[in-house]
Design a protein around this motif. Sequence first.
Motif, PDB file in Angstrom:
ATOM      1  N   ARG A 197       0.959  -1.197   0.010  1.00  0.00           N
ATOM      2  CA  ARG A 197       0.055   0.059   0.010  1.00  0.00           C
ATOM      3  C   ARG A 197       0.817   1.336  -0.037  1.00  0.00           C
ATOM      4  N   LEU A 198       2.108   1.337   0.579  1.00  0.00           N
ATOM      5  CA  LEU A 198       2.809   2.320   0.634  1.00  0.00           C
ATOM      6  C   LEU A 198       4.022   2.306  -0.709  1.00  0.00           C
ATOM      7  N   GLY A 199       4.070   1.268  -1.105  1.00  0.00           N
ATOM      8  CA  GLY A 199       5.058   1.122  -2.149  1.00  0.00           C
ATOM      9  C   GLY A 199       6.544   1.248  -1.755  1.00  0.00           C
ATOM     10  N   ILE A 200       6.887   0.791  -0.535  1.00  0.00           N
ATOM     11  CA  ILE A 200       8.033   0.749   0.017  1.00  0.00           C
ATOM     12  C   ILE A 200       8.580  -0.382   0.572  1.00  0.00           C
ATOM     13  N   ASP A 201       9.645  -1.028   0.478  1.00  0.00           N
ATOM     14  CA  ASP A 201      10.006  -2.163   1.002  1.00  0.00           C
ATOM     15  C   ASP A 201       9.799  -2.153   2.564  1.00  0.00           C
ATOM     16  N   THR A 202       9.214  -3.473   2.999  1.00  0.00           N
ATOM     17  CA  THR A 202       9.242  -3.212   4.636  1.00  0.00           C
ATOM     18  C   THR A 202       9.540  -4.682   5.329  1.00  0.00           C
ATOM     19  N   VAL A 203      10.123  -4.246   6.450  1.00  0.00           N
ATOM     20  CA  VAL A 203      10.738  -5.627   7.307  1.00  0.00           C
ATOM     21  C   VAL A 203       9.697  -5.514   8.451  1.00  0.00           C
ATOM     22  N   ASN A 204       9.215  -6.841   8.711  1.00  0.00           N
ATOM     23  CA  ASN A 204       8.493  -7.005  10.017  1.00  0.00           C
ATOM     24  C   ASN A 204       8.988  -8.251  10.835  1.00  0.00           C
ATOM     25  N   ARG A 205       8.270  -8.709  11.838  1.00  0.00           N
ATOM     26  CA  ARG A 205       8.701  -9.820  12.566  1.00  0.00           C
ATOM     27  C   ARG A 205      10.239  -9.952  12.952  1.00  0.00           C
ATOM     28  N   PHE A 206      10.601  -8.871  13.647  1.00  0.00           N
ATOM     29  CA  PHE A 206      11.952  -8.524  14.019  1.00  0.00           C
ATOM     30  C   PHE A 206      12.244  -9.729  15.059  1.00  0.00           C
ATOM     31  N   ARG A 207      11.725 -10.285  15.882  1.00  0.00           N
ATOM     32  CA  ARG A 207      11.861 -10.809  17.137  1.00  0.00           C
ATOM     33  C   ARG A 207      11.676 -12.311  16.997  1.00  0.00           C
ATOM     34  N   HIS A 208      11.301 -12.909  15.808  1.00  0.00           N
ATOM     35  CA  HIS A 208      10.615 -14.065  15.638  1.00  0.00           C
ATOM     36  C   HIS A 208      11.988 -15.122  15.521  1.00  0.00           C
ATOM     37  N   ALA A 209      12.831 -14.919  14.722  1.00  0.00           N
ATOM     38  CA  ALA A 209      13.920 -15.731  14.615  1.00  0.00           C
ATOM     39  C   ALA A 209      14.553 -16.007  16.116  1.00  0.00           C
ATOM     40  N   ASP A 210      14.804 -14.663  16.488  1.00  0.00           N
ATOM     41  CA  ASP A 210      15.423 -14.691  17.844  1.00  0.00           C
ATOM     42  C   ASP A 210      14.820 -15.745  19.100  1.00  0.00           C
ATOM     43  N   VAL A 211      13.554 -15.675  19.100  1.00  0.00           N
ATOM     44  CA  VAL A 211      12.834 -16.568  19.960  1.00  0.00           C
ATOM     45  C   VAL A 211      12.695 -17.821  19.649  1.00  0.00           C
ATOM     46  N   GLU A 212      12.498 -18.080  18.173  1.00  0.00           N
ATOM     47  CA  GLU A 212      12.693 -19.662  17.880  1.00  0.00           C
ATOM     48  C   GLU A 212      14.172 -20.251  17.994  1.00  0.00           C
ATOM     49  N   ALA A 213      15.079 -19.280  17.991  1.00  0.00           N
ATOM     50  CA  ALA A 213      16.239 -19.887  18.277  1.00  0.00           C
ATOM     51  C   ALA A 213      16.605 -19.917  20.055  1.00  0.00           C
ATOM     52  N   GLY A 214      15.598 -19.752  20.768  1.00  0.00           N
ATOM     53  CA  GLY A 214      15.735 -20.088  22.008  1.00  0.00           C
ATOM     54  C   GLY A 214      15.983 -18.646  22.784  1.00  0.00           C
ATOM     55  N   GLY A 215      16.050 -17.443  22.134  1.00  0.00           N
ATOM     56  CA  GLY A 215      16.542 -16.236  22.739  1.00  0.00           C
ATOM     57  C   GLY A 215      15.193 -15.645  23.224  1.00  0.00           C
ATOM     58  N   GLU A 216      15.418 -14.631  24.032  1.00  0.00           N
ATOM     59  CA  GLU A 216      14.395 -13.917  24.784  1.00  0.00           C
ATOM     60  C   GLU A 216      13.605 -13.016  24.035  1.00  0.00           C
ATOM     61  N   GLY A 217      14.064 -12.731  22.746  1.00  0.00           N
ATOM     62  CA  GLY A 217      13.522 -11.600  21.919  1.00  0.00           C
ATOM     63  C   GLY A 217      13.160 -10.499  22.177  1.00  0.00           C
ATOM     64  N   ALA A 218      13.921 -10.036  23.176  1.00  0.00           N
ATOM     65  CA  ALA A 218      13.915  -8.671  23.846  1.00  0.00           C
ATOM     66  C   ALA A 218      15.154  -8.597  25.043  1.00  0.00           C
ATOM     67  N   PRO A 219      15.695  -7.360  25.186  1.00  0.00           N
ATOM     68  CA  PRO A 219      15.013  -6.006  24.467  1.00  0.00           C
ATOM     69  C   PRO A 219      15.554  -6.180  22.940  1.00  0.00           C
ATOM     70  N   PHE A 220      15.397  -5.138  22.310  1.00  0.00           N
ATOM     71  CA  PHE A 220      15.833  -5.229  20.830  1.00  0.00           C
ATOM     72  C   PHE A 220      16.469  -4.062  20.222  1.00  0.00           C
ATOM     73  N   ALA A 221      16.619  -3.039  21.349  1.00  0.00           N
ATOM     74  CA  ALA A 221      17.263  -1.666  20.753  1.00  0.00           C
ATOM     75  C   ALA A 221      18.526  -1.679  21.201  1.00  0.00           C
ATOM     76  N   PRO A 222      19.265  -2.549  21.935  1.00  0.00           N
ATOM     77  CA  PRO A 222      20.638  -2.272  22.352  1.00  0.00           C
ATOM     78  C   PRO A 222      21.638  -1.919  21.281  1.00  0.00           C
ATOM     79  N   LEU A 223      21.617  -2.588  19.964  1.00  0.00           N
ATOM     80  CA  LEU A 223      22.502  -2.388  18.946  1.00  0.00           C
ATOM     81  C   LEU A 223      22.357  -0.804  18.337  1.00  0.00           C
ATOM     82  N   TYR A 224      21.191  -0.397  18.459  1.00  0.00           N
ATOM     83  CA  TYR A 224      21.065   1.020  18.320  1.00  0.00           C
ATOM     84  C   TYR A 224      21.565   1.907  19.379  1.00  0.00           C
ATOM     85  N   HIS A 225      21.463   1.543  20.409  1.00  0.00           N
ATOM     86  CA  HIS A 225      21.874   2.286  21.618  1.00  0.00           C
ATOM     87  C   HIS A 225      23.323   2.371  21.579  1.00  0.00           C
TER      88      HIS A 225
END
Length: 370
Positions: free
Chosen positions: A132-160
């Motif tokens: 609808r926006l015509g812009i490539d979009t990324v979602n489901r950021f946490r899923h691979a982490d959780v599926e691999a046994g991670g906590e899936g959160a917090p997710f901002a540390p690399l940006y910090h």
Amino acid sequence: MGERRLDDADVVMAIGVISGTSMDGIDVAVVRTDGDLVVEPGAGLTLPYPDDVRAALVGLVAEAERALTEPLADLEQAVTDAHIAAIETFMAHAGIDRRAVSLIGLHGQTVYHRPDLRFTRQLGFGAEVARRLGIDTVNRFRHADVEAGGEGAPFAPLYHRALASGLAQPLMVLNLGGVANVTYLDGDTAIAFDSGPASALLDDFVMRRRGVAYDRDGALAASGRVDEGLVAAFMENPFFARTPPKSLDRNDFHRRAAGVEALSDADGAATLAAFTVESVAASLRHVPAPPARWLVTGGGRHNAHLMGRLRARLGVAVEPVEAVGWHGDFLEAEAFAYLAVRARRGLPLSLPTTTGVPHPMPGGELHRAG
């Protein structure tokens, strides 16, 4: 930051969008970044959910286990529509031509987070946003982490870590959102975990008692008396002794903090605020060295009572992130713009020291506009 110039070919404009666990609005922000060392935050805007959508989300979160099995298609469509409208409004407000935007990082709305079940759910149709926006979009950021046994959160540390590369360290970033999380930074070291309750407990308490969304400036809590016995009992929860990484669902402490219901409005608010402060202080058990400075983001940084109690308890500088020029209202939206670029480049979004994932973990799902 770093040696790269902002006109390098791998620096792009990305928009991040998220609604936090407090569900008080949809945050949208823009960042020019390469997903690595170059970070140039731009404008941000918060838009409210339509009243009916927020009411439906509040109802779902009250029975969050429904998110395990129910399709929730109508609600997810409504959340998606609200996010698309927020992005469009933001671009118009900021004067951004959508053709200049390379990527959208759509976090969506978390409605249930149970890493012990290897399950996390954020509402928002990434493919529809891209179409609808015509812009490539990324979602489901946490899923691979959780599926691999991670906590899936917090997710901002690399940006910090990218933002803080020029600041004196060790440094602690505290996010007072629906729950509280911390990021400990010292050079390349980033340690992160959810530390305990924050705005969700307080907000839900004052809504039940006073019919208001939150305790403005902490005035109600400041007028009350802390029940120290209850705070001590709350702090006996084994979560606080658990070695990180560790994460929480928004509602994890609601039943355990039920003792405040016997208190007055003011004393209950004061006790919950003190509980948050003690849980933040307990996070120091799990970092290599005490930081000389705390930078606070999230809505809780506006609570003067809470900030004052944190300064008194921690005994060092406790400042809103604006003190170093960061955009506290939009830090998480910026983070998911940054992470979207990392996702498209196949770079890690989380680390063993931030979520407990077995190895640096890429993630996210890319949906092409075309």
